[in-house]
Scaffold this active site. Structure first.
Site, PDB file in Angstrom:
ATOM      1  N   ARG A  14      -2.345  -6.381  24.954  1.00  0.00           N
ATOM      2  CA  ARG A  14      -1.724  -5.360  25.516  1.00  0.00           C
ATOM      3  C   ARG A  14      -1.519  -3.964  24.934  1.00  0.00           C
ATOM      4  NH1 ARG A  14       4.054  -4.634  25.384  1.00  0.00           N
ATOM      5  NH2 ARG A  14       4.154  -6.183  24.067  1.00  0.00           N
ATOM      6  N   GLU A  58      -8.128 -11.993  16.757  1.00  0.00           N
ATOM      7  CA  GLU A  58      -9.045 -11.954  15.577  1.00  0.00           C
ATOM      8  C   GLU A  58      -9.165 -13.424  14.959  1.00  0.00           C
ATOM      9  OE1 GLU A  58      -8.356  -7.612  13.882  1.00  0.00           O
ATOM     10  OE2 GLU A  58      -7.039  -9.036  13.223  1.00  0.00           O
ATOM     11  N   LYS A 100      -8.430 -11.063   5.850  1.00  0.00           N
ATOM     12  CA  LYS A 100      -8.788 -11.224   7.154  1.00  0.00           C
ATOM     13  C   LYS A 100     -10.256 -10.956   7.347  1.00  0.00           C
ATOM     14  CE  LYS A 100      -8.064  -8.300   9.804  1.00  0.00           C
ATOM     15  NZ  LYS A 100      -6.992  -7.173  10.794  1.00  0.00           N
ATOM     16  N   GLU A 125     -25.835   6.160  20.109  1.00  0.00           N
ATOM     17  CA  GLU A 125     -26.727   7.270  20.608  1.00  0.00           C
ATOM     18  C   GLU A 125     -25.927   7.313  22.142  1.00  0.00           C
ATOM     19  OE1 GLU A 125     -30.844   7.023  21.882  1.00  0.00           O
ATOM     20  OE2 GLU A 125     -30.680   5.163  20.733  1.00  0.00           O
ATOM     21  N   CYS A 133      -5.119  -7.461   5.627  1.00  0.00           N
ATOM     22  CA  CYS A 133      -6.541  -6.685   6.289  1.00  0.00           C
ATOM     23  C   CYS A 133      -7.659  -7.429   5.377  1.00  0.00           C
ATOM     24  CB  CYS A 133      -6.340  -5.256   5.885  1.00  0.00           C
ATOM     25  SG  CYS A 133      -4.968  -4.407   6.453  1.00  0.00           S
ATOM     26  N   ARG A 159       1.707 -15.393  27.012  1.00  0.00           N
ATOM     27  CA  ARG A 159       2.896 -15.021  28.136  1.00  0.00           C
ATOM     28  C   ARG A 159       2.161 -14.220  29.062  1.00  0.00           C
ATOM     29  NH1 ARG A 159       6.706 -13.314  25.196  1.00  0.00           N
ATOM     30  NH2 ARG A 159       8.040 -15.260  25.277  1.00  0.00           N
ATOM     31  N   SER A 219       0.846  -1.291  -0.121  1.00  0.00           N
ATOM     32  CA  SER A 219      -0.118   0.136  -0.041  1.00  0.00           C
ATOM     33  C   SER A 219       0.710   1.264  -0.009  1.00  0.00           C
ATOM     34  CB  SER A 219      -0.885   0.046   1.304  1.00  0.00           C
ATOM     35  OG  SER A 219      -1.889  -1.044   1.188  1.00  0.00           O
ATOM     36  N   GLY A 220       1.753   1.443   0.664  1.00  0.00           N
ATOM     37  CA  GLY A 220       2.609   2.614   0.851  1.00  0.00           C
ATOM     38  C   GLY A 220       3.731   2.734  -0.442  1.00  0.00           C
ATOM     39  N   ILE A 238      -3.719 -10.016  15.911  1.00  0.00           N
ATOM     40  CA  ILE A 238      -3.877 -11.050  15.043  1.00  0.00           C
ATOM     41  C   ILE A 238      -4.153 -12.168  15.717  1.00  0.00           C
ATOM     42  CG2 ILE A 238      -2.488 -12.523  13.666  1.00  0.00           C
ATOM     43  CD1 ILE A 238      -0.763  -9.859  13.010  1.00  0.00           C
ATOM     44  N   CYS A 265      -1.666  -6.320   3.128  1.00  0.00           N
ATOM     45  CA  CYS A 265      -2.879  -5.951   3.417  1.00  0.00           C
ATOM     46  C   CYS A 265      -3.835  -6.552   2.519  1.00  0.00           C
ATOM     47  CB  CYS A 265      -3.209  -4.294   3.423  1.00  0.00           C
ATOM     48  SG  CYS A 265      -4.854  -3.895   3.725  1.00  0.00           S
ATOM     49  N   HIS A 324     -31.952   7.652  17.280  1.00  0.00           N
ATOM     50  CA  HIS A 324     -32.482   6.493  17.965  1.00  0.00           C
ATOM     51  C   HIS A 324     -33.384   5.598  17.284  1.00  0.00           C
ATOM     52  CE1 HIS A 324     -34.328   4.711  21.682  1.00  0.00           C
ATOM     53  NE2 HIS A 324     -35.606   5.005  21.110  1.00  0.00           N
ATOM     54  N   THR A 371      -2.177  -0.220   7.395  1.00  0.00           N
ATOM     55  CA  THR A 371      -2.195   0.147   6.216  1.00  0.00           C
ATOM     56  C   THR A 371      -2.567   1.664   5.758  1.00  0.00           C
ATOM     57  OG1 THR A 371      -2.707  -2.033   5.520  1.00  0.00           O
ATOM     58  CG2 THR A 371      -3.378  -0.261   3.939  1.00  0.00           C
TER      59      THR A 371
END
Length: 471
Positions: free
Chosen positions: A206, A183, A51, A442, A48, A200, A15-16, A180, A43, A437, A312
């Site tokens: 984390r 997911e 996945k 909301e 991405c 661990r 992507s970059g 990862i 990605c 609503h 990404t």
């Protein structure tokens, strides 16, 4: 170009790299790109996009079950793993072809081979040719790491291989507690695999907000994932019908697949960067300044290979900023603060800005607003699920420092909330916004009760401390 073959040589067509190449070519420069695998990078090919397609597939498991509460009668559903893999492959091939076509339209030709840096202005490609470039951009991304280093580690798979397994595993061990790992635990348990997740640490995710971490953990357990904390594999033995894995406390677990998802590292091995004098950090990440330039004036790097923020959209923004800075005459820095992100578990986690812990460490007074409720859909489906929302506020200025959501479409909400947080919205702005609503969202504009206020106070030479006063 003077004595150079090209103005810009890009190593890596993720992507970059693709964004940088297209924008630079648009500025009138001569560009050449090299990619040794498939155009599109992590990605599109093994991150991405595939996945998220698997996330969608896994959520039909819950949707079929929930439908009965709304009056639908369905035959017992069945799942075909091979059909999903084939459909996924068709889609990522289509996207990869679009990336390739966009490079061609921009007049940025691509070499389907590996490229390595020889010096500040020279790149050597796989067929032995040496190509000189005024500027070199390294955009090779990251790669999974296989840790811990235990006997039999070579039998494990990573997030690279998970998308193309020939069969759906009946039993899988996933090692790791990051996004990862959680997911894929959430995906495969819904597709019918019995999943054990070991790590661990003492909890998942984390670095994320503590209450959201607890919420994700509980949701995984409710979905049927068996989680063991403070445990790692010590040995992986191949058997005729799978693998036998020895764990830290000596117990053994028999599985069809072992997936290691303990992190990713910048993909710089063997690129020749050290030979060219480019400085790397201890993880192998390319050290760059605010404009993505290395210590070598002609060599730049963007995306995961720099280990700044491995997302990404960040790589795309960095690639565009590099192009405008170096070739567009418009010096551009990328702001890496307040980046919205999502963890695509079920329910998913969307977040932007500071966690409660980060805010307490940085601000004198912090207000915390929390909400936990059962979403409307669950009232008829009978599903035991909760939506969690948390707003972190600077108690002095009333500015919203962070928003964290665990619930349906939390990633979509995080994207829009990212605009508000970036613009410095205050809690009063949220309060004065009319609610839509009935929606879960909301709650973000109707949340009035402050659950706690935290004050930092001086405690002499020992440094800052925190005092809590319940509101």
């Amino acid at each position: 170009m003077g004595d150079f073959d090209v103005d810009l040589f890009v190593i890596g067509a993720g992507s970059g790299g693709v964004r940088a190449a297209r924008i630079v070519a648009g500025h009138g420069a001569k560009v050449l790109v090299a990619e040794e695998f498939r155009v599109g990078g992590t990605c599109v090919i093994r991150g991405c996009v595939p996945k998220k397609l698997m996330v969608y597939a896994s959520r039909f498991h819950d949707d079929f079950a929930d439908a009965a509460g709304f009056g639908w009668s369905l035959a017992a559903p069945s799942f075909d793993w091979r059909k999903l893999v084939a459909a996924k492959e068709e889609e990522i091939s289509r996207l990869s072809a679009i990336y390739r076509a966009n490079l061609a339209k921009a007049d940025a030709p691509i070499l389907d081979c590996r490229a390595e840096v020889e010096d500040a202005h020279t790149v050597r490609v796989a067929d032995g040719r040496r190509i000189s470039a005024r500027t070199i951009l390294v955009a090779t991304g990251g790669a999974p790491v296989l840790e811990p280093d235990v006997p039999g580690r070579e039998h494990a798979i990573t997030s690279n291989e998970i998308f193309d397994l020939p069969e759906l595993p009946e039993r899988m061990l996933i090692v790791g507690g990051g996004y990862i790992a959680v997911e894929f635990a959430s995906i495969f348990v819904r597709l019918g695999t019995r999943v054990t997740l070991v790590m661990r640490g003492e909890n998942v995710l984390r670095g994320f907000d503590e209450e959201m971490r607890i919420g994700v953990r509980d949701a995984l357990i409710d979905a049927g994932v068996e989680i063991e904390f403070g445990i790692l594999p010590t040995r992986i033995d191949k058997r005729a019908n799978g693998f036998s894995v020895t764990l830290t406390k000596g117990e053994r677990i028999d599985v069809d697949q072992v997936m290691i998802a303990t992190g990713r590292r910048p993909n710089t091995f063997g690129l020749g960067l050290e030979k060219a004098g480019v400085e790397l950090d201890r993880l192998g990440a390319v050290k760059v300044d605010a404009f993505s330039k290395t210590n070598i004036d002609s060599i730049y790097a963007v995306g995961d290979v720099t280990n700044r923020v491995a997302l990404t959209p960040v790589a795309i923004r960095e690639g565009h900023a590099f192009a405008d800075t170096v070739f567009g005459g418009k010096p551009t820095k990328v702001d890496h603060a307040n980046i919205p992100t999502a963890v695509f578990t079920t329910p998913e986690l969307g977040t932007v800005g500071l966690t409660e812990t980060e805010a307490r460490a940085a601000y004198e007074c912090v207000d915390i607003y929390c909400a936990s409720f059962r979403p409307l859909k669950a009232t008829l489906s009978g599903r035991k699920e909760k939506t969690l929302m948390k707003i972190v506020v600077d108690g002095v200025s009333d500015r919203v420092l962070g928003v964290h959501i665990l619930g349906h479409d939390a990633g979509e909400l995080a994207q829009t909330l990212g605009i508000a947080v970036r613009l410095g919205a205050k809690k009063a702005d949220f309060d004065e916004t009319m609610a839509v609503h009935p929606t879960s969202a909301e709650e973000l504009v109707t949340m009035r009760t402050r659950t706690a206020r935290y004050f930092r106070e001086s405690i002499g030479e020992e440094g800052p401390g925190a005092a809590i006063m319940d509101a």
